[in-house]
Design an enzyme around this catalytic site. Structure first.
Site, PDB file in Angstrom:
ATOM      1  N   ALA A  60       0.863  -1.181   0.000  1.00  0.00           N
ATOM      2  CA  ALA A  60       0.000   0.000   0.000  1.00  0.00           C
ATOM      3  C   ALA A  60       0.901   1.233   0.000  1.00  0.00           C
ATOM      4  O   ALA A  60       1.746   1.389   0.891  1.00  0.00           O
ATOM      5  CB  ALA A  60      -0.893  -0.019   1.231  1.00  0.00           C
ATOM      6  N   VAL A  86       4.287  -1.265   3.598  1.00  0.00           N
ATOM      7  CA  VAL A  86       4.214   0.152   3.226  1.00  0.00           C
ATOM      8  C   VAL A  86       5.144   0.428   2.049  1.00  0.00           C
ATOM      9  O   VAL A  86       6.353   0.184   2.116  1.00  0.00           O
ATOM     10  CB  VAL A  86       4.576   1.061   4.430  1.00  0.00           C
ATOM     11  CG1 VAL A  86       4.481   2.527   4.028  1.00  0.00           C
ATOM     12  CG2 VAL A  86       3.661   0.765   5.614  1.00  0.00           C
ATOM     13  N   LYS A  87       4.538   0.936   0.965  1.00  0.00           N
ATOM     14  CA  LYS A  87       5.302   1.184  -0.249  1.00  0.00           C
ATOM     15  C   LYS A  87       5.742   2.648  -0.266  1.00  0.00           C
ATOM     16  O   LYS A  87       4.914   3.555  -0.132  1.00  0.00           O
ATOM     17  CB  LYS A  87       4.398   0.874  -1.448  1.00  0.00           C
ATOM     18  CG  LYS A  87       5.104   0.555  -2.722  1.00  0.00           C
ATOM     19  CD  LYS A  87       4.097   0.031  -3.743  1.00  0.00           C
ATOM     20  CE  LYS A  87       4.752  -0.289  -5.049  1.00  0.00           C
ATOM     21  NZ  LYS A  87       3.749  -0.632  -6.064  1.00  0.00           N
ATOM     22  N   VAL A  88       7.041   2.836  -0.430  1.00  0.00           N
ATOM     23  CA  VAL A  88       7.631   4.174  -0.290  1.00  0.00           C
ATOM     24  C   VAL A  88       8.492   4.459  -1.518  1.00  0.00           C
ATOM     25  O   VAL A  88       9.308   3.616  -1.919  1.00  0.00           O
ATOM     26  CB  VAL A  88       8.530   4.216   0.982  1.00  0.00           C
ATOM     27  CG1 VAL A  88       9.147   5.588   1.176  1.00  0.00           C
ATOM     28  CG2 VAL A  88       7.747   3.795   2.221  1.00  0.00           C
TER      29      VAL A  88
END
Ligand code: G3P
Length: 218
Positions: A60, A86-88
């Site tokens: 996400a 968590v996509k960064v």
């Protein structure tokens, strides 16, 4: 190699899950918009719906570009469901955020990676996954698979635990080549995954088996 599907389309995710080979899902803001999922609350609800379909990791993506914003968003996303990663994005603030999330035990997927140097930084910050975009490199006459090979070499040299998640996969040969190189994960569309099933000798062979069976039973 783990198979992730790269979509926010729930029907396609269900179809891939039903194949029995799905290990996770990746999404991004463009894929969400493509499905008409807009607005913070709807997007969060959609992530939950995806987590209810699959057993594996669901990436996400944060949309803030400053450290504080990324932390706030990423912590909220991680709290949403234990399957969320968590996509960064691979920018300076993103790198700091990945290091912070690593400290906190929050899993991350470092996205928009196009070079060995970026992949090296992602690994040093402790990213769970690094996402090199192979299709988009191919789009600009640069062999995306060479990048996967090079990152594999560098990560193996130092035994980095960051998993190479080949992203922007467009077709079956990307998947096959990634498996040969030793990517840990590939994420691609359903048609590329289902394309692996196809072989004309399987179809003609089956046709003959069924025809011969029918003769014996007539
Ligand atoms: O996984 C990254 C992906 O969503 C980008 O794919 O096809 O837009 O380059 P593409």
């Amino acid at each position: 190699m783990k198979f992730f599907i790269d979509t926010a389309n729930l029907d396609q995710i269900k179809e891939a899950q039903a194949l029995g080979i799905l290990d996770g899902v990746t999404t991004n803001p463009s894929l969400m918009a493509k499905e008409g999922i807009t607005g913070h609350d709807n997007i969060l609800k959609h992530y939950k719906a995806i987590c209810d379909i699959v057993d594996g990791d669901v990436s996400a993506e944060v949309v803030s570009t400053d450290f504080e914003g990324m932390i706030k968003e990423g912590e909220a996303l991680a709290d949403l469901h234990p399957q969320i990663v968590v996509k960064v994005p691979m920018i300076k603030e993103g790198l700091k955020a990945i290091a912070y999330f690593t400290e906190q035990g929050i899993r991350t997927n470092c996205t928009l990676v196009f070079s060995i140097g970026q992949a090296l930084l992602a690994a040093k910050a402790g990213a769970t996954y690094v996402s090199p975009f192979i299709g988009r490199l191919d789009d600009i006459s640069t062999d995306g698979l060479v990048l996967i090979e090079d990152i594999r070499t560098v990560y193996d040299n130092y035994e980095y635990e960051t998993q190479i998640l080949a992203a922007s996969v467009r077709h079956t040969m990307h998947i096959v080549e990634c498996a040969k190189i030793g990517a840990d994960v590939m994420t691609g569309p359903l048609n590329a995954i289902e394309g692996l099933l196809k072989h004309p000798l399987t179809d003609s062979g089956l046709e003959k088996f069924l025809a011969d069976y029918a003769k014996g039973n007539s």
